[in-house]
Design an enzyme around this catalytic site. Structure first.
Site, PDB file in Angstrom:
ATOM      1  N   ALA A  77       1.230  -1.349   0.164  1.00 44.62           N
ATOM      2  CA  ALA A  77       0.434  -0.493  -0.204  1.00 44.62           C
ATOM      3  C   ALA A  77       1.076   1.352  -0.181  1.00 44.62           C
ATOM      4  CB  ALA A  77      -0.949   0.384   1.313  1.00 44.62           C
ATOM      5  N   ASP A 339     -10.399 -13.509 -19.799  1.00 42.86           N
ATOM      6  CA  ASP A 339     -12.010 -13.026 -20.684  1.00 42.86           C
ATOM      7  C   ASP A 339     -12.140 -11.538 -20.776  1.00 42.86           C
ATOM      8  OD1 ASP A 339     -15.333 -13.089 -19.543  1.00 42.86           O
ATOM      9  OD2 ASP A 339     -14.487 -11.271 -18.811  1.00 42.86           O
ATOM     10  N   GLU A 393     -10.428 -14.972 -25.118  1.00 45.10           N
ATOM     11  CA  GLU A 393     -11.554 -13.940 -25.435  1.00 45.10           C
ATOM     12  C   GLU A 393     -12.056 -13.193 -25.592  1.00 45.10           C
ATOM     13  OE1 GLU A 393     -16.103 -13.202 -24.505  1.00 45.10           O
ATOM     14  OE2 GLU A 393     -13.889 -12.630 -23.117  1.00 45.10           O
TER      15      GLU A 393
END
Length: 690
Positions: A77, A339, A393
């Site tokens: 972080a 995807d 894809e």
């Protein structure tokens, strides 16, 4: 005087992709650029001689790790001012367990004592940025559940005393075999009106997949997502198996069982975007919008309402590659279907772009950082498991997607043939007499040179409310009244006939692999509608009605019988990936005929006409017999095709220079002939008797 030998300047090797597809030659500089960037990034990440397998280990360092004497918890972080570990172990105290900043944006705390954190403990991390604090879920947490008291999502320590004992050590994926993929969603895979579980899928659905002959499952929604109705595409926690369906060990058991049945497990991987939620996801974890994502508008996908990764940032690459390795290590995943690649590849995410010429693949619109990330991901996957499978894809048709990286490609094994479902949707919206046989041949048999593709008739998106599956486009409301075998309906007869033919010509013409979404193999009648406010949060249409196909009095059985034999036929005879040889295409008669190895396929798509003496050139002498056909009784047909006939090739009446056969071809049927071989007749008879 010694003459200095002339040293020829070493010519730069041209990427092989340009030899494979010469139409790419004008874009050589673009291909060279992405290959140069790939090498630069690889060297920057690995140095000289390093491996991605050794680099992608974020999950081994960050997150929670039990060691002698206690627990380490680390987090990345960089922009945060302070981090505090909170949970039920310290009564959610926001100041008692402060992490130390140890450099390079990394924070760490050691929690002494074996029992301070325990299996299934609830945890979060309180992140302070610019004086404001917010409770977040740890980035590398392995389990995320809803707190039964507060109903918010919380991280959960997953560290059972007995680690899951895998039994699949002898399982090996044979990448030389064609892929028959059964695409599935765990939650809606049961008939009950509730969310299905990993265990229920293992017990109830895997045996069905095995019986049908599919050798891989492509599983959607495996990564944790807060909204069930997102189909798993709004991921919040990348290292947590979705708790909607059970525990991490439940998922491991499912995968173990699949492997014991010879079924590979392909994961639907969503690295194209992330849920924008702050409370559940990784967005603005350190207080900035640019920790993982592009800052401002560039980091937001307007159509998907989600955040977009910055693939040019090395820490992001490390996070995502570690994520891939984690799923392969911890869950024995055999491969990934990536995807939303189109959104990654282009700065406009392909929205509204018609990729009708090569220049659109290589303009300033191309996100080279994303191209390089996909190359790195594929290289990592093959380093970990050389026979792993990767599927892209991409609706744009980016050249080189499924070519090796060394040849200038992106390194995927397969690309989804996304044009095929679109072709069938468009075709089914026209009258039967307007179907174009030449276009059908082109759309289903052509593809990028040297690139393997996965063929499919319909996508899972077509099963959603607002769209229609293939069977529903064919039969519509008649399915509710006339799917009983005793019922008579011309609409249903047409639907059953074309449903089989469409699948058969798609798998046999254009595929190195084949994909089916669960239930579509038997013409599942209902659409998918996730529980939402608009349907009073009902699960009525978020399930699969297996009882329909199990009912011997309904015609769903006919369709699944055909699907089962179709898969077996294509697999047992090694016909996947065999280039079809066109024998005859007749637009007027709606005939398409072609050869694969010793088999001849004849499709008659005519809506009314059967041809008594149809002549089909074979271009060779010999005798042919019927091996299988779509009109058989067990497939819900009318048994108009004799399996006892022998068709002898001879000079054809239509052209004496052509050798071929004359055959009876009923309307809306497909038949497969095999060149006569007495030794193989018993095999044909065995298939016919099934």
């Amino acid at each position: 005087m010694t003459k200095t030998p002339t040293v020829k300047k070493k010519e730069k090797r041209q990427a092989k992709i340009l030899e494979i597809d010469p139409w790419l030659t004008p874009f050589k500089s673009d291909i060279d650029l992405r290959m140069k960037r790939y090498k630069q990034v690889k060297k920057a990440l690995l140095g000289e001689g390093g491996s991605f397998k050794d680099f992608a280990n974020g999950h081994h360092y960050f997150g929670f790790h039990r060691e002698d004497g206690g627990w380490y918890y680390r987090e990345w972080a960089p922009a945060a001012d302070a981090l505090f570990l909170i949970g039920d172990f310290n009564h959610w105290n926001q100041t008692s367990h402060k992490l130390n900043r140890i450099g390079h944006g990394v924070w760490e705390i050691f929690i002494p004592g074996e029992d301070t954190l325990s299996h299934e403990s609830f945890v979060k991390v309180h992140v302070v940025h610019n004086g404001e604090g917010i409770d977040r879920i740890p980035l590398y947490i392995k389990s995320v559940v809803q707190n039964p008291e507060t109903h918010d999502f919380v991280g959960q320590i997953w560290a059972p005393e007995q680690e899951y004992h895998w039994k699949d050590e002898h399982y090996r994926l044979d990448s030389s075999n064609p892929l028959f993929i059964y695409e599935t969603h765990i939650g809606m895979a049961q008939e009950k009106e509730a969310i299905g579980t990993y265990k229920e899928f293992e017990e109830n659905v895997l045996p069905r997949v095995k019986e049908l002959g599919y050798n891989a499952i492509q599983v959607m929604a495996l990564m944790q997502h807060p909204y069930y109705g997102s189909f798993g595409y709004h991921v919040s926690n990348y290292f947590a198996a979705s708790s909607w369906f059970g525990t991490p060990d439940d998922l491991k058991s499912l995968i173990d069982k699949a492997h014991s049945m010879g079924i590979s497990v392909i994961m639907d991987l969503v690295h194209s975007h992330a849920v924008k939620n702050k409370a559940e996801g990784i967005n603005e974890f350190d207080g900035t919008d640019y920790q993982f994502f592009h800052s401002g508008a560039k980091g937001y996908h307007t159509a998907w309402d989600s955040k977009l990764f910055d693939y040019g940032k090395y820490e992001v690459i490390h996070f995502l590659l570690s994520n891939i390795k984690f799923w392969m290590e911890d869950y024995h995943i055999d491969g990934f279907r990536f995807d939303g690649i189109t959104s990654m590849l282009y700065h406009d995410h392909g929205l509204g772009t018609n990729f009708d010429e090569y220049g659109k693949y290589f303009s300033v619109n191309t996100d080279v950082d994303a191209v390089v990330y996909l190359q790195l991901a594929n290289e990592l996957i093959k380093e970990i498991k050389k026979d792993a499978i990767t599927i892209a894809e991409d609706m744009s048709g980016m050249p080189g997607m499924a070519l090796p990286i060394k040849d200038g490609g992106l390194g995927f094994d397969y690309r989804l043939a996304m044009g095929m479902p679109d072709f069938w949707v468009n075709t089914l919206q026209t009258s039967d007499g307007d179907w174009d046989m030449f276009r059908l041949w082109h759309e289903l048999s052509s593809g990028r040179p040297n690139e393997k593709c996965i063929a499919y008739v319909e996508s899972h998106d077509q099963a959603l409310v607002g769209d229609k599956t293939t069977i529903f486009r064919l039969a519509d409301k008649e399915m509710y009244w006339h799917m009983e075998k005793r019922s008579q309906s011309l609409v249903i007869d047409r639907a059953i006939s074309l449903h089989k033919m469409i699948r058969f010509i798609t798998i046999s013409l254009g595929s190195m692999g084949y994909l089916n979404f669960m239930g579509n193999e038997f013409g599942h009648p209902e659409w998918i509608d996730f529980p939402r406010e608009g349907n009073d949060w009902s699960f009525q249409y978020c399930k699969r009605q297996w009882s329909l196909v199990d009912n011997p009095f309904l015609r769903y059985e006919d369709l699944i019988n055909f699907d089962k034999d179709m898969i077996r036929f294509m697999g047992e005879h090694s016909l996947m990936g065999v280039k079809p040889e066109s024998l005859w295409i007749d637009q007027k008669k709606k005939i398409v005929a072609y050869r694969k190895k010793e088999f001849i396929f004849i499709f008659n798509f005519h809506s009314t006409k059967s041809f008594e003496n149809l002549e089909i050139p074979t271009h060779e002498n010999g005798n042919f017999t019927v091996f299988m056909d779509t009109d058989e009784k067990k497939y819900g047909g009318f048994e108009r095709i004799s399996h006892d006939m022998t068709y002898k090739a001879r000079k054809l009446a239509m052209n004496e220079n052509l050798t071929g056969i004359t055959i009876y071809s009923p309307s809306r049927t497909a038949v497969v002939l095999r060149k006569f071989d007495e030794e193989k007749e018993s095999e044909r008879a065995a298939l016919s008797s099934r």
